[in-house]
Design a protein around this motif. Structure first.
Motif, PDB file in Angstrom:
ATOM      1  N   ILE A  40      22.299  -2.599 -39.932  1.00 27.86           N
ATOM      2  CA  ILE A  40      21.492  -1.603 -39.287  1.00 27.86           C
ATOM      3  C   ILE A  40      20.835  -0.805 -39.987  1.00 27.86           C
ATOM      4  CG2 ILE A  40      21.553   0.276 -37.578  1.00 27.86           C
ATOM      5  CD1 ILE A  40      24.092  -0.769 -36.387  1.00 27.86           C
ATOM      6  N   GLY A  41      19.441  -0.872 -40.010  1.00 34.24           N
ATOM      7  CA  GLY A  41      18.571  -0.052 -40.936  1.00 34.24           C
ATOM      8  C   GLY A  41      17.375   0.086 -40.222  1.00 34.24           C
ATOM      9  N   VAL A  42      16.563   0.925 -41.140  1.00 31.11           N
ATOM     10  CA  VAL A  42      15.228   1.375 -40.862  1.00 31.11           C
ATOM     11  C   VAL A  42      14.196   0.425 -41.346  1.00 31.11           C
ATOM     12  CG1 VAL A  42      13.585   2.972 -40.762  1.00 31.11           C
ATOM     13  CG2 VAL A  42      15.682   3.868 -40.229  1.00 31.11           C
ATOM     14  N   ASP A  85      21.633   6.591 -38.587  1.00 33.26           N
ATOM     15  CA  ASP A  85      20.941   5.765 -39.739  1.00 33.26           C
ATOM     16  C   ASP A  85      19.474   6.434 -39.959  1.00 33.26           C
ATOM     17  OD1 ASP A  85      21.204   3.666 -41.621  1.00 33.26           O
ATOM     18  OD2 ASP A  85      19.459   2.642 -40.413  1.00 33.26           O
ATOM     19  N   ALA A  86      19.197   6.568 -41.368  1.00 33.29           N
ATOM     20  CA  ALA A  86      17.717   6.792 -41.798  1.00 33.29           C
ATOM     21  C   ALA A  86      17.145   5.907 -42.710  1.00 33.29           C
ATOM     22  CB  ALA A  86      18.020   8.419 -42.307  1.00 33.29           C
ATOM     23  N   LEU A  87      15.969   6.237 -43.209  1.00 32.35           N
ATOM     24  CA  LEU A  87      15.222   5.509 -44.091  1.00 32.35           C
ATOM     25  C   LEU A  87      15.961   5.220 -45.319  1.00 32.35           C
ATOM     26  CD1 LEU A  87      12.505   3.925 -44.219  1.00 32.35           C
ATOM     27  CD2 LEU A  87      11.670   6.133 -45.317  1.00 32.35           C
ATOM     28  N   PRO A 114      11.617 -11.917 -39.359  1.00 33.78           N
ATOM     29  CA  PRO A 114      12.108 -11.224 -40.560  1.00 33.78           C
ATOM     30  C   PRO A 114      11.804  -9.756 -40.735  1.00 33.78           C
ATOM     31  CG  PRO A 114      10.543 -13.210 -40.738  1.00 33.78           C
ATOM     32  CD  PRO A 114      10.629 -12.892 -39.476  1.00 33.78           C
ATOM     33  N   GLU A 115      12.574  -8.721 -40.994  1.00 33.82           N
ATOM     34  CA  GLU A 115      12.299  -7.536 -41.234  1.00 33.82           C
ATOM     35  C   GLU A 115      13.025  -7.327 -42.887  1.00 33.82           C
ATOM     36  OE1 GLU A 115      10.689  -5.499 -39.789  1.00 33.82           O
ATOM     37  OE2 GLU A 115      10.251  -6.411 -37.759  1.00 33.82           O
ATOM     38  N   GLN A 116      12.347  -5.967 -43.463  1.00 37.42           N
ATOM     39  CA  GLN A 116      12.812  -5.902 -44.785  1.00 37.42           C
ATOM     40  C   GLN A 116      13.224  -4.403 -44.577  1.00 37.42           C
ATOM     41  OE1 GLN A 116      10.228  -6.009 -47.895  1.00 37.42           O
ATOM     42  NE2 GLN A 116      11.717  -5.202 -49.428  1.00 37.42           N
ATOM     43  N   ILE A 117      14.702  -4.410 -45.129  1.00 34.70           N
ATOM     44  CA  ILE A 117      15.456  -3.054 -44.993  1.00 34.70           C
ATOM     45  C   ILE A 117      15.679  -2.872 -46.514  1.00 34.70           C
ATOM     46  CG2 ILE A 117      17.297  -1.690 -44.003  1.00 34.70           C
ATOM     47  CD1 ILE A 117      17.419  -3.602 -41.787  1.00 34.70           C
ATOM     48  N   GLY A 118      15.098  -1.679 -47.021  1.00 32.20           N
ATOM     49  CA  GLY A 118      15.643  -1.523 -48.430  1.00 32.20           C
ATOM     50  C   GLY A 118      14.822  -2.666 -49.432  1.00 32.20           C
ATOM     51  N   THR A 119      15.824  -3.296 -50.199  1.00 34.29           N
ATOM     52  CA  THR A 119      15.355  -4.337 -51.029  1.00 34.29           C
ATOM     53  C   THR A 119      15.737  -5.553 -50.455  1.00 34.29           C
ATOM     54  OG1 THR A 119      17.388  -4.363 -52.212  1.00 34.29           O
ATOM     55  CG2 THR A 119      15.731  -3.060 -52.955  1.00 34.29           C
ATOM     56  N   THR A 120      16.190  -5.845 -49.091  1.00 33.21           N
ATOM     57  CA  THR A 120      16.802  -7.045 -48.511  1.00 33.21           C
ATOM     58  C   THR A 120      15.746  -7.464 -47.413  1.00 33.21           C
ATOM     59  OG1 THR A 120      18.841  -6.582 -49.479  1.00 33.21           O
ATOM     60  CG2 THR A 120      18.586  -8.381 -47.658  1.00 33.21           C
ATOM     61  N   THR A 121      15.226  -8.703 -47.450  1.00 29.88           N
ATOM     62  CA  THR A 121      14.542  -9.324 -46.270  1.00 29.88           C
ATOM     63  C   THR A 121      15.587  -9.962 -45.159  1.00 29.88           C
ATOM     64  OG1 THR A 121      12.533  -9.552 -47.089  1.00 29.88           O
ATOM     65  CG2 THR A 121      12.709 -10.645 -45.328  1.00 29.88           C
ATOM     66  N   TYR A 122      15.898  -9.509 -44.178  1.00 32.06           N
ATOM     67  CA  TYR A 122      16.662 -10.359 -43.053  1.00 32.06           C
ATOM     68  C   TYR A 122      15.783 -11.374 -42.364  1.00 32.06           C
ATOM     69  CZ  TYR A 122      19.818  -6.643 -44.848  1.00 32.06           C
ATOM     70  OH  TYR A 122      20.707  -6.033 -45.607  1.00 32.06           O
ATOM     71  N   ALA A 123      15.974 -12.603 -42.276  1.00 27.83           N
ATOM     72  CA  ALA A 123      15.166 -13.279 -41.556  1.00 27.83           C
ATOM     73  C   ALA A 123      15.408 -13.365 -40.156  1.00 27.83           C
ATOM     74  CB  ALA A 123      15.452 -14.777 -42.236  1.00 27.83           C
TER      75      ALA A 123
END
Length: 133
Positions: free
Chosen positions: A50-52, A84-86, A12-21
């Motif tokens: 794709i994100g930081v 892509d950036a933060l 799991p990683e959080q990008i912005g307000t969403t956690t991608y399991a």
């Protein structure tokens, strides 16, 4: 398979307000020496965000450039390069164009001085599919 993709982790990683399991996280280096290779034979598309990751301590003021190549070829690019950036997650739908392998290459640089840096990026909930939405 990874080449220069330090910090490679899954989970799991959080990008912005969403956690991608189901995520893959790795470091982009300051040159295109960072690559991640996937076997994609039999699939037509890659869908992902794709994100930081939010907890990346090496992202502020930096941009990662992420490119996709067919079968390890540095010349046959699949789709446009993603910058892509933060706090700027981007959804992709990549046509694999009959590839057996997908090489994801990335590099990162500082926005102010354009010097190379190391920066974390994540592919969130990446899915290989044959369906074209």
């Amino acid at each position: 398979q990874t080449n220069g993709a330090n910090g490679f982790t899954t989970g799991p990683e959080q990008i912005g307000t969403t956690t991608y399991a189901q995520s893959v996280r790795f470091n982009c280096w300051y040159t295109n020496s960072t690559t991640v290779v996937y076997d994609v034979a039999g699939f037509n598309f890659l869908n992902a965000t794709i994100g930081v990751p939010n907890d990346a301590t090496n992202a502020a003021g930096n941009t990662a450039s992420i490119s996709f190549f067919k079968d390890g070829s540095a010349t046959e690019q699949l789709g446009p390069t993603i910058n892509d950036a933060l706090d700027q997650p981007q959804t992709i739908h990549l046509n694999l164009n009959g590839a057996s392998q997908l090489e994801i290459a990335c590099s990162a640089s500082n926005n102010a001085n354009h010097q190379g840096v190391t920066m974390d990026v994540t592919l969130g909930n990446a899915i290989l599919t044959n369906a074209n939405p």
